[in-house]
Design a protein around this motif. Structure first.
Motif, PDB file in Angstrom:
ATOM      1  N   LEU A 158       0.831  -1.197   0.000  1.00 29.81           N
ATOM      2  CA  LEU A 158       0.000   0.000   0.000  1.00 29.81           C
ATOM      3  C   LEU A 158       0.871   1.254   0.000  1.00 29.81           C
ATOM      4  CD1 LEU A 158      -2.753   1.408   0.213  1.00 29.81           C
ATOM      5  CD2 LEU A 158      -2.540   1.199   2.695  1.00 29.81           C
ATOM      6  N   ASP A 159       1.902   1.276   0.836  1.00 23.85           N
ATOM      7  CA  ASP A 159       2.799   2.431   0.895  1.00 23.85           C
ATOM      8  C   ASP A 159       3.450   2.688  -0.462  1.00 23.85           C
ATOM      9  OD1 ASP A 159       2.181   2.818   3.559  1.00 23.85           O
ATOM     10  OD2 ASP A 159       4.013   1.876   4.302  1.00 23.85           O
ATOM     11  N   THR A 160       3.876   1.624  -1.123  1.00 22.95           N
ATOM     12  CA  THR A 160       4.497   1.750  -2.442  1.00 22.95           C
ATOM     13  C   THR A 160       3.491   2.290  -3.449  1.00 22.95           C
ATOM     14  OG1 THR A 160       5.997  -0.070  -1.976  1.00 22.95           O
ATOM     15  CG2 THR A 160       5.669   0.482  -4.285  1.00 22.95           C
ATOM     16  N   SER A 161       2.273   1.764  -3.405  1.00 25.24           N
ATOM     17  CA  SER A 161       1.233   2.212  -4.329  1.00 25.24           C
ATOM     18  C   SER A 161       0.866   3.670  -4.083  1.00 25.24           C
ATOM     19  CB  SER A 161      -0.015   1.347  -4.191  1.00 25.24           C
ATOM     20  OG  SER A 161       0.270   0.021  -4.559  1.00 25.24           O
ATOM     21  N   LEU A 162       0.767   4.056  -2.828  1.00 26.47           N
ATOM     22  CA  LEU A 162       0.433   5.448  -2.508  1.00 26.47           C
ATOM     23  C   LEU A 162       1.549   6.389  -2.929  1.00 26.47           C
ATOM     24  CD1 LEU A 162      -1.282   5.089   0.972  1.00 26.47           C
ATOM     25  CD2 LEU A 162      -2.361   5.731  -1.178  1.00 26.47           C
ATOM     26  N   ALA A 163       2.799   5.954  -2.771  1.00 25.82           N
ATOM     27  CA  ALA A 163       3.926   6.790  -3.173  1.00 25.82           C
ATOM     28  C   ALA A 163       3.925   7.021  -4.680  1.00 25.82           C
ATOM     29  CB  ALA A 163       5.237   6.144  -2.730  1.00 25.82           C
ATOM     30  N   ALA A 164       3.399   6.058  -5.429  1.00 23.31           N
ATOM     31  CA  ALA A 164       3.372   6.172  -6.886  1.00 23.31           C
ATOM     32  C   ALA A 164       2.111   6.883  -7.387  1.00 23.31           C
ATOM     33  CB  ALA A 164       3.450   4.777  -7.514  1.00 23.31           C
ATOM     34  N   LEU A 165       1.200   7.226  -6.486  1.00 24.82           N
ATOM     35  CA  LEU A 165      -0.049   7.876  -6.871  1.00 24.82           C
ATOM     36  C   LEU A 165       0.258   9.296  -7.362  1.00 24.82           C
ATOM     37  CD1 LEU A 165      -3.280   7.519  -4.846  1.00 24.82           C
ATOM     38  CD2 LEU A 165      -2.756   9.659  -5.933  1.00 24.82           C
TER      39      LEU A 165
ATOM     40  N   ARG B 105     -10.559  16.305 -14.841  1.00 23.96           N
ATOM     41  CA  ARG B 105     -11.139  15.639 -13.663  1.00 23.96           C
ATOM     42  C   ARG B 105     -10.675  16.319 -12.376  1.00 23.96           C
ATOM     43  NH1 ARG B 105     -13.545  10.634 -13.818  1.00 23.96           N
ATOM     44  NH2 ARG B 105     -12.720  10.327 -11.756  1.00 23.96           N
ATOM     45  N   PRO B 106     -11.605  16.568 -11.449  1.00 23.33           N
ATOM     46  CA  PRO B 106     -11.226  17.145 -10.154  1.00 23.33           C
ATOM     47  C   PRO B 106     -10.236  16.233  -9.421  1.00 23.33           C
ATOM     48  CG  PRO B 106     -13.616  17.120 -10.418  1.00 23.33           C
ATOM     49  CD  PRO B 106     -13.038  16.340 -11.559  1.00 23.33           C
ATOM     50  N   LEU B 107      -9.407  16.821  -8.586  1.00 26.96           N
ATOM     51  CA  LEU B 107      -8.394  16.050  -7.872  1.00 26.96           C
ATOM     52  C   LEU B 107      -9.018  14.974  -6.983  1.00 26.96           C
ATOM     53  CD1 LEU B 107      -5.904  18.889  -6.888  1.00 26.96           C
ATOM     54  CD2 LEU B 107      -5.673  17.224  -8.733  1.00 26.96           C
ATOM     55  N   HIS B 108     -10.106  15.298  -6.290  1.00 25.47           N
ATOM     56  CA  HIS B 108     -10.708  14.289  -5.410  1.00 25.47           C
ATOM     57  C   HIS B 108     -11.219  13.101  -6.219  1.00 25.47           C
ATOM     58  CE1 HIS B 108     -14.607  16.105  -6.482  1.00 25.47           C
ATOM     59  NE2 HIS B 108     -15.137  14.977  -6.059  1.00 25.47           N
ATOM     60  N   ALA B 109     -11.727  13.339  -7.431  1.00 26.20           N
ATOM     61  CA  ALA B 109     -12.202  12.245  -8.280  1.00 26.20           C
ATOM     62  C   ALA B 109     -11.038  11.366  -8.730  1.00 26.20           C
ATOM     63  CB  ALA B 109     -12.955  12.802  -9.488  1.00 26.20           C
ATOM     64  N   GLN B 110      -9.895  11.981  -8.994  1.00 27.36           N
ATOM     65  CA  GLN B 110      -8.708  11.207  -9.370  1.00 27.36           C
ATOM     66  C   GLN B 110      -8.240  10.343  -8.204  1.00 27.36           C
ATOM     67  OE1 GLN B 110      -5.581  13.409 -11.521  1.00 27.36           O
ATOM     68  NE2 GLN B 110      -7.053  15.100 -11.671  1.00 27.36           N
ATOM     69  N   ILE B 111      -8.285  10.887  -7.000  1.00 29.76           N
ATOM     70  CA  ILE B 111      -7.890  10.122  -5.813  1.00 29.76           C
ATOM     71  C   ILE B 111      -8.851   8.950  -5.613  1.00 29.76           C
ATOM     72  CG2 ILE B 111      -7.619  10.196  -3.304  1.00 29.76           C
ATOM     73  CD1 ILE B 111      -6.757  13.178  -3.686  1.00 29.76           C
ATOM     74  N   VAL B 112     -10.149   9.210  -5.749  1.00 28.80           N
ATOM     75  CA  VAL B 112     -11.150   8.141  -5.618  1.00 28.80           C
ATOM     76  C   VAL B 112     -10.862   7.035  -6.626  1.00 28.80           C
ATOM     77  CG1 VAL B 112     -13.585   7.552  -6.019  1.00 28.80           C
ATOM     78  CG2 VAL B 112     -13.006   9.569  -4.670  1.00 28.80           C
ATOM     79  N   GLU B 113     -10.656   7.416  -7.872  1.00 28.41           N
ATOM     80  CA  GLU B 113     -10.413   6.433  -8.928  1.00 28.41           C
ATOM     81  C   GLU B 113      -9.188   5.574  -8.625  1.00 28.41           C
ATOM     82  OE1 GLU B 113      -8.591   6.937 -13.279  1.00 28.41           O
ATOM     83  OE2 GLU B 113     -10.533   7.943 -13.028  1.00 28.41           O
ATOM     84  N   ARG B 114      -8.109   6.198  -8.217  1.00 27.63           N
ATOM     85  CA  ARG B 114      -6.873   5.453  -7.961  1.00 27.63           C
ATOM     86  C   ARG B 114      -6.973   4.576  -6.713  1.00 27.63           C
ATOM     87  NH1 ARG B 114      -6.164   9.643 -11.015  1.00 27.63           N
ATOM     88  NH2 ARG B 114      -4.499   9.779 -12.540  1.00 27.63           N
ATOM     89  N   LEU B 115      -7.575   5.107  -5.643  1.00 26.84           N
ATOM     90  CA  LEU B 115      -7.733   4.294  -4.439  1.00 26.84           C
ATOM     91  C   LEU B 115      -8.683   3.132  -4.686  1.00 26.84           C
ATOM     92  CD1 LEU B 115      -7.857   6.978  -1.599  1.00 26.84           C
ATOM     93  CD2 LEU B 115      -6.004   5.395  -2.134  1.00 26.84           C
TER      94      LEU B 115
END
Length: 87
Positions: free
Chosen positions: A12-19, A27-37
């Motif tokens: 998870l830490d590795t994936s979050l670091a690469a986000l 696309r709004p930033l919150h929507a991008q975060i939702v999509e990636r998470l």
């Protein structure tokens, strides 16, 4: 913490670091975060029971407002992907 939990947390830490976020996109930033998470959760990179970073920590990591991360976490919680606990 068990070895399996440590491995899931490291993944998870590795994936979050690469986000990364596209700040100039449509696309709004919150929507991008939702999509990636959501993608991380569905792919198993964020296993059940693994804690996500606090909204403050993720906001600092991504250099966005805490409100942006809170909106993303709230949406994922509403969709049933997250079980939030105040802390």
């Amino acid at each position: 913490m068990s070895n399996k939990s440590n491995m899931n947390k490291a993944s998870l830490d590795t994936s979050l670091a690469a986000l990364t976020l596209n700040r100039g996109g449509d696309r709004p930033l919150h929507a991008q975060i939702v999509e990636r998470l959501r993608r991380m959760i569905l792919s198993g990179a964020a296993a059940s029971g693994v804690r996500l970073p606090s909204s403050r920590a993720l906001a600092a990591e991504l250099s966005v407002s805490r409100i942006t991360v809170t909106q993303a976490y709230d949406q994922l919680s509403g969709e049933g992907y997250l079980d939030g606990r105040p802390g």
